[in-house]
Motif scaffolding. Structure first.
Motif, PDB file in Angstrom:
ATOM      1  N   THR A 252      -3.920  -8.203   8.181  1.00  0.00           N
ATOM      2  CA  THR A 252      -3.004  -7.038   7.582  1.00  0.00           C
ATOM      3  C   THR A 252      -1.541  -7.529   7.858  1.00  0.00           C
ATOM      4  O   THR A 252      -0.809  -7.451   6.855  1.00  0.00           O
ATOM      5  CB  THR A 252      -3.422  -5.490   8.182  1.00  0.00           C
ATOM      6  OG1 THR A 252      -4.702  -5.451   7.765  1.00  0.00           O
ATOM      7  CG2 THR A 252      -2.476  -4.573   7.597  1.00  0.00           C
TER       8      THR A 252
ATOM      9  N   ALA B 269      -0.635 -10.428   5.509  1.00  0.00           N
ATOM     10  CA  ALA B 269      -0.550  -9.867   4.261  1.00  0.00           C
ATOM     11  C   ALA B 269       0.817  -9.221   4.009  1.00  0.00           C
ATOM     12  O   ALA B 269       1.553  -9.373   2.790  1.00  0.00           O
ATOM     13  CB  ALA B 269      -1.875  -9.018   3.760  1.00  0.00           C
ATOM     14  N   ASN B 270       1.273  -8.225   4.988  1.00  0.00           N
ATOM     15  CA  ASN B 270       2.416  -7.728   4.749  1.00  0.00           C
ATOM     16  C   ASN B 270       3.562  -8.692   4.920  1.00  0.00           C
ATOM     17  O   ASN B 270       4.800  -8.512   3.796  1.00  0.00           O
ATOM     18  CB  ASN B 270       2.558  -6.565   6.025  1.00  0.00           C
ATOM     19  CG  ASN B 270       1.618  -5.333   5.761  1.00  0.00           C
ATOM     20  OD1 ASN B 270       1.288  -5.142   4.661  1.00  0.00           O
ATOM     21  ND2 ASN B 270       1.264  -4.823   6.817  1.00  0.00           N
TER      22      ASN B 270
ATOM     23  N   TRP C 294       3.808 -10.511   1.541  1.00  0.00           N
ATOM     24  CA  TRP C 294       4.348  -9.564   0.345  1.00  0.00           C
ATOM     25  C   TRP C 294       5.862  -9.455   0.451  1.00  0.00           C
ATOM     26  O   TRP C 294       6.473  -9.540  -0.444  1.00  0.00           O
ATOM     27  CB  TRP C 294       3.746  -8.254   0.592  1.00  0.00           C
ATOM     28  CG  TRP C 294       3.851  -7.239  -0.782  1.00  0.00           C
ATOM     29  CD1 TRP C 294       4.857  -6.159  -0.910  1.00  0.00           C
ATOM     30  CD2 TRP C 294       3.185  -7.395  -2.064  1.00  0.00           C
ATOM     31  NE1 TRP C 294       4.715  -5.792  -1.858  1.00  0.00           N
ATOM     32  CE2 TRP C 294       3.762  -6.270  -2.811  1.00  0.00           C
ATOM     33  CE3 TRP C 294       2.153  -8.314  -2.563  1.00  0.00           C
ATOM     34  CZ2 TRP C 294       3.434  -6.147  -4.057  1.00  0.00           C
ATOM     35  CZ3 TRP C 294       1.778  -7.941  -3.919  1.00  0.00           C
ATOM     36  CH2 TRP C 294       2.208  -6.989  -4.379  1.00  0.00           C
TER      37      TRP C 294
ATOM     38  N   TYR D  78      -6.297  -7.851  -5.283  1.00  0.00           N
ATOM     39  CA  TYR D  78      -6.246  -6.360  -5.598  1.00  0.00           C
ATOM     40  C   TYR D  78      -7.331  -5.444  -5.210  1.00  0.00           C
ATOM     41  O   TYR D  78      -7.465  -4.439  -4.366  1.00  0.00           O
ATOM     42  CB  TYR D  78      -5.822  -6.088  -7.052  1.00  0.00           C
ATOM     43  CG  TYR D  78      -5.491  -4.618  -7.280  1.00  0.00           C
ATOM     44  CD1 TYR D  78      -4.721  -3.964  -7.114  1.00  0.00           C
ATOM     45  CD2 TYR D  78      -6.833  -4.190  -7.983  1.00  0.00           C
ATOM     46  CE1 TYR D  78      -4.588  -2.627  -7.283  1.00  0.00           C
ATOM     47  CE2 TYR D  78      -6.714  -2.697  -8.198  1.00  0.00           C
ATOM     48  CZ  TYR D  78      -5.381  -1.936  -7.873  1.00  0.00           C
ATOM     49  OH  TYR D  78      -5.157  -0.670  -8.316  1.00  0.00           O
TER      50      TYR D  78
ATOM     51  N   TYR E 273      -7.638  -5.456  -1.440  1.00  0.00           N
ATOM     52  CA  TYR E 273      -6.587  -4.438  -1.044  1.00  0.00           C
ATOM     53  C   TYR E 273      -7.193  -2.889  -1.235  1.00  0.00           C
ATOM     54  O   TYR E 273      -7.175  -2.043  -0.243  1.00  0.00           O
ATOM     55  CB  TYR E 273      -5.269  -4.437  -1.604  1.00  0.00           C
ATOM     56  CG  TYR E 273      -4.349  -3.405  -1.256  1.00  0.00           C
ATOM     57  CD1 TYR E 273      -3.802  -3.335   0.253  1.00  0.00           C
ATOM     58  CD2 TYR E 273      -4.247  -2.357  -2.025  1.00  0.00           C
ATOM     59  CE1 TYR E 273      -2.852  -2.324   0.541  1.00  0.00           C
ATOM     60  CE2 TYR E 273      -3.180  -1.310  -1.532  1.00  0.00           C
ATOM     61  CZ  TYR E 273      -2.774  -1.277  -0.468  1.00  0.00           C
ATOM     62  OH  TYR E 273      -2.169  -0.172  -0.004  1.00  0.00           O
ATOM     63  N   ARG E 274      -7.714  -2.861  -2.517  1.00  0.00           N
ATOM     64  CA  ARG E 274      -8.037  -1.120  -2.636  1.00  0.00           C
ATOM     65  C   ARG E 274      -9.464  -0.899  -1.766  1.00  0.00           C
ATOM     66  O   ARG E 274      -9.619   0.301  -1.399  1.00  0.00           O
ATOM     67  CB  ARG E 274      -8.408  -1.024  -4.196  1.00  0.00           C
ATOM     68  CG  ARG E 274      -7.325  -1.140  -5.079  1.00  0.00           C
ATOM     69  CD  ARG E 274      -6.353  -0.359  -4.686  1.00  0.00           C
ATOM     70  NE  ARG E 274      -6.712   1.269  -4.928  1.00  0.00           N
ATOM     71  CZ  ARG E 274      -6.548   1.926  -4.417  1.00  0.00           C
ATOM     72  NH1 ARG E 274      -5.944   2.037  -3.115  1.00  0.00           N
ATOM     73  NH2 ARG E 274      -7.040   3.361  -4.664  1.00  0.00           N
TER      74      ARG E 274
ATOM     75  N   TYR F  80     -10.105  -2.200   1.145  1.00  0.00           N
ATOM     76  CA  TYR F  80      -9.383  -1.758   2.511  1.00  0.00           C
ATOM     77  C   TYR F  80      -8.833  -0.222   2.486  1.00  0.00           C
ATOM     78  O   TYR F  80      -8.877   0.299   3.636  1.00  0.00           O
ATOM     79  CB  TYR F  80      -8.363  -2.810   2.910  1.00  0.00           C
ATOM     80  CG  TYR F  80      -7.514  -2.678   4.087  1.00  0.00           C
ATOM     81  CD1 TYR F  80      -8.258  -2.727   5.361  1.00  0.00           C
ATOM     82  CD2 TYR F  80      -6.235  -2.335   3.850  1.00  0.00           C
ATOM     83  CE1 TYR F  80      -7.594  -2.738   6.550  1.00  0.00           C
ATOM     84  CE2 TYR F  80      -5.360  -2.023   5.040  1.00  0.00           C
ATOM     85  CZ  TYR F  80      -6.126  -2.092   6.349  1.00  0.00           C
ATOM     86  OH  TYR F  80      -5.141  -1.933   7.395  1.00  0.00           O
ATOM     87  N   SER F  81      -7.980  -0.258   1.722  1.00  0.00           N
ATOM     88  CA  SER F  81      -7.314   1.204   1.565  1.00  0.00           C
ATOM     89  C   SER F  81      -8.110   2.376   1.348  1.00  0.00           C
ATOM     90  O   SER F  81      -8.026   3.388   2.314  1.00  0.00           O
ATOM     91  CB  SER F  81      -6.422   1.388   0.079  1.00  0.00           C
ATOM     92  OG  SER F  81      -5.645   2.222   0.217  1.00  0.00           O
TER      93      SER F  81
END
Length: 338
Positions: free
Chosen positions: A35, A38-39, A42, A157, A160-161, A163-164
């Protein structure tokens, strides 16, 4: 653990959980490391201007636009940490303490448990379902790996979704576990939040709010009373938090991450209220354009419903006549009175 329940409007509230502390590098799990990486990637892409066709900045721009569409309720639940076995045991034994902080003048304390219970349960099925679909979609995005230079964005994507939705689901389960074990967060009405909300409604900009004096308790109560009147006994949804005010609230509680959450939630609620108002206006204009001269909304109802209405009106009229007749003095009563 401190929870913040921040009303965005008179009907919708944002839940935000304060981070307890940053984990040391040695304590981070693989998921934490992924995480963070990834941040960082980005953030680097947002500033990279050397990529061919400036594709990295374009990806982050459109990606951020997509992130804004994720419901603020999901973002709020994601701030609540997953419920570990250790924390479960601490909750059951009463060693884990929770408090919920909210502006008491703009959110009545008796409503707080119901709002928290609703946030904990109403979206679980949705997050669970979308988590599964995100995982199912991952293999179908594998062929995009064959595209040179550009990474497999559809796959990332979906990751990420997934994980979210998993984070939001575990956050809601954490909150639900408290209610199941009768460990209700201690309500803590905040005068600081009352002042911040009142300043946001009294002053037009952040700069003026910073320079102006802090609202008094009397001013805060008066502004809250005006907001209550604008709801028309709860039938109207009225904004109580300004977008620019999120930064001031985050600064007051020294929670910089809260600013983004508030701004996103305010924008979504504003757009929702605006869309509803526009829909009602369009409906009213359509009814006005299609109505015949002298025709009312009642006249456009089906014939069978109109018959029921006429019968009900007739019964009410007859009942009213009976009551009026019974209330008249009888002849013998008139003689006695004479």
């Amino acid at each position: 653990m401190r929870l913040f329940l921040l009303p965005i409007s008179t009907r919708r509230s944002l839940l935000y959980c304060e981070k307890l502390h940053e984990k040391a590098a040695s304590e981070r799990t693989y998921l934490d490391k992924i995480t963070i990486k990834a941040n960082e990637t980005w953030a680097a892409w947002e500033k990279d201007e050397k990529a061919i066709g400036n594709w990295k900045k374009k990806v982050t721009f459109y990606g951020n636009q997509a992130l804004k569409r994720i419901p603020y309720e999901e973002w709020g639940l994601k701030t609540i940490p997953a419920l570990t076995a250790k924390r479960k045991q601490a909750i059951v034994e009463g060693r884990e303490k929770y408090q919920v902080i909210f502006p008491g003048l703009y959110l009545h304390q008796e409503k707080v448990p119901d709002i928290l219970r609703k946030l904990a349960t109403e979206r679980q099925a949705q997050h669970r379902s979308k988590l599964i679909w995100s995982v199912v979609a991952m293999p179908f995005t594998a062929p995009f790996m064959l595209i040179p230079v550009i990474p497999n964005l559809p796959f990332f994507y979906c990751v990420y979704r997934a994980y979210s939705h998993w984070k939001a689901l575990t956050g809601s389960q954490h909150l639900e576990f408290l209610f199941k074990n009768n460990v209700l967060p201690t309500p803590n009405p905040s005068s600081e939040l009352d002042e911040a909300y009142t300043a946001g409604l009294m002053y037009p900009t952040r700069v003026i709010s910073r320079a102006a004096p802090i609202p008094t308790r009397q001013q805060a109560e008066e502004v809250a009373r005006v907001v209550e009147q604008q709801t028309n006994d709860g039938t109207e949804d009225v904004m109580v938090l300004q977008r620019w005010n999120g930064k001031l609230i985050a600064e007051r509680f020294k929670l910089p991450d809260m600013e983004v959450e508030i701004e996103r939630a305010v924008e979504q609620v504003e757009n929702s209220i605006k869309a509803k108002e526009e829909l009602l206006e369009e409906k009213a204009e359509l009814e006005k354009a299609t109505a015949k001269p002298g025709q009312t909304a009642k006249d456009s109802l089906p014939e069978e419903i109109l018959e029921h209405i006429k019968e009900a009106d007739k019964e009410i009229h007859e009942k009213a006549q009976e009551i009026a007749q019974e209330s008249k003095p009888k002849p013998e009563e008139k003689k006695e009175q004479a």
